[in-house]
Design an enzyme around this catalytic site. Structure first.
Site, PDB file in Angstrom:
ATOM      1  N   HIS A  29      62.959 -54.217  51.403  1.00  0.00           N
ATOM      2  CA  HIS A  29      62.687 -55.637  51.654  1.00  0.00           C
ATOM      3  C   HIS A  29      63.920 -56.354  52.208  1.00  0.00           C
ATOM      4  O   HIS A  29      63.813 -57.483  52.676  1.00  0.00           O
ATOM      5  CB  HIS A  29      62.254 -56.297  50.343  1.00  0.00           C
ATOM      6  CG  HIS A  29      61.026 -57.166  50.454  1.00  0.00           C
ATOM      7  ND1 HIS A  29      60.192 -57.181  51.548  1.00  0.00           N
ATOM      8  CD2 HIS A  29      60.498 -58.063  49.579  1.00  0.00           C
ATOM      9  CE1 HIS A  29      59.203 -58.050  51.341  1.00  0.00           C
ATOM     10  NE2 HIS A  29      59.377 -58.598  50.167  1.00  0.00           N
ATOM     11  N   ASN A  78      59.807 -65.048  48.884  1.00  0.00           N
ATOM     12  CA  ASN A  78      58.604 -65.869  49.038  1.00  0.00           C
ATOM     13  C   ASN A  78      58.896 -67.358  49.213  1.00  0.00           C
ATOM     14  O   ASN A  78      57.974 -68.141  49.392  1.00  0.00           O
ATOM     15  CB  ASN A  78      57.625 -65.624  47.883  1.00  0.00           C
ATOM     16  CG  ASN A  78      58.265 -65.801  46.539  1.00  0.00           C
ATOM     17  OD1 ASN A  78      59.463 -66.042  46.451  1.00  0.00           O
ATOM     18  ND2 ASN A  78      57.478 -65.677  45.479  1.00  0.00           N
ATOM     19  N   ASP A  98      61.338 -56.776  57.247  1.00  0.00           N
ATOM     20  CA  ASP A  98      60.736 -55.459  57.041  1.00  0.00           C
ATOM     21  C   ASP A  98      59.240 -55.555  57.317  1.00  0.00           C
ATOM     22  O   ASP A  98      58.639 -56.603  57.132  1.00  0.00           O
ATOM     23  CB  ASP A  98      60.991 -54.994  55.599  1.00  0.00           C
ATOM     24  CG  ASP A  98      60.435 -55.971  54.568  1.00  0.00           C
ATOM     25  OD1 ASP A  98      60.846 -57.147  54.575  1.00  0.00           O
ATOM     26  OD2 ASP A  98      59.569 -55.577  53.760  1.00  0.00           O
ATOM     27  N   ASN A 101      55.351 -62.163  52.388  1.00  0.00           N
ATOM     28  CA  ASN A 101      55.536 -63.490  51.791  1.00  0.00           C
ATOM     29  C   ASN A 101      56.632 -64.314  52.453  1.00  0.00           C
ATOM     30  O   ASN A 101      56.556 -65.547  52.475  1.00  0.00           O
ATOM     31  CB  ASN A 101      55.802 -63.361  50.295  1.00  0.00           C
ATOM     32  CG  ASN A 101      54.555 -62.932  49.550  1.00  0.00           C
ATOM     33  OD1 ASN A 101      53.437 -63.243  49.960  1.00  0.00           O
ATOM     34  ND2 ASN A 101      54.720 -62.201  48.468  1.00  0.00           N
TER      35      ASN A 101
END
Length: 194
Positions: A21, A64, A89, A110
């Site tokens: 991530h 997020n 990513d 997100n």
């Protein structure tokens, strides 16, 4: 000269540093190193490195909530979405492949969801760093928060370097030329192209 805002997505803190991530943070670190710059804390809740051509930003709000710092920086530096590049990513792109695109959906990402919502537009450039799909029945949320596998780490510096090249190409040559050059040159790690 009008500068660009380059936002690399990731999660802050050493425990997340090597996660899939955090590919966006890795690419931004490479861009800052190339420019000889250093990241500094900014009131927008991001780490920022100012270069001649761009504002490099790593939001520190967790994935997020990435939209808040991106919006704050775009307001602060007066940079519209047409000069925003988000590096992130991407589960729907295989590992070893990098893609540049303008707009589109968020594919459940997100960070993109947050940025699109806060900017009220999907029309910004993205550099999609392929991480592939999780093995078996692993939850994608678990997969993205895992470090790159040992085999993947071997090629990671090359991919981070190429992703930084794509960002620079988008800024200087535009989307079409960048796609023509980079979309053909995927790194096929796991065997021949399918």
């Amino acid at each position: 000269m009008d500068r660009w805002l380059i936002a690399g997505l990731g999660n802050p803190g050493p425990e997340y540093a090597g996660n899939r991530h955090n590919a966006g943070f890795m690419v931004l670190d490479e861009l800052a190193a190339r420019a000889g710059g250093r990241f500094k804390a900014h009131k927008s809740r991001a780490e920022v490195c100012e270069t001649r051509a761009a504002i490099l930003a790593k939001p520190l709000t967790y994935m997020n909530l990435s939209g808040g710092p991106v919006k704050a920086l775009s307001d602060f530096y007066k940079i519209g979405p047409e000069r925003l590049i988000v590096v992130h990513d991407e589960l729907d792109v295989p590992y070893g492949a990098l893609r540049a695109k303008l707009g589109g959906g968020d594919n459940g990402h997100n960070g993109l969801k947050s940025i699109t919502k806060v900017l009220a537009t999907r029309d910004y450039l993205r550099v999609r760093f392929g991480i592939g799909r999780p093995p078996g029945r692993m939850d994608p949320a678990t997969f993205v928060l895992r470090d790159f596998a040992t085999m993947e780490r071997k090629d990671l510096p090359f991919l981070v370097d190429r992703a930084a090249d794509i960002v620079e190409s988008l800024m200087t040559r535009g989307l079409e030329a960048t796609q023509n050059d980079f979309h053909r040159a995927d790194l096929h790690i796991s065997g021949p192209p399918r």
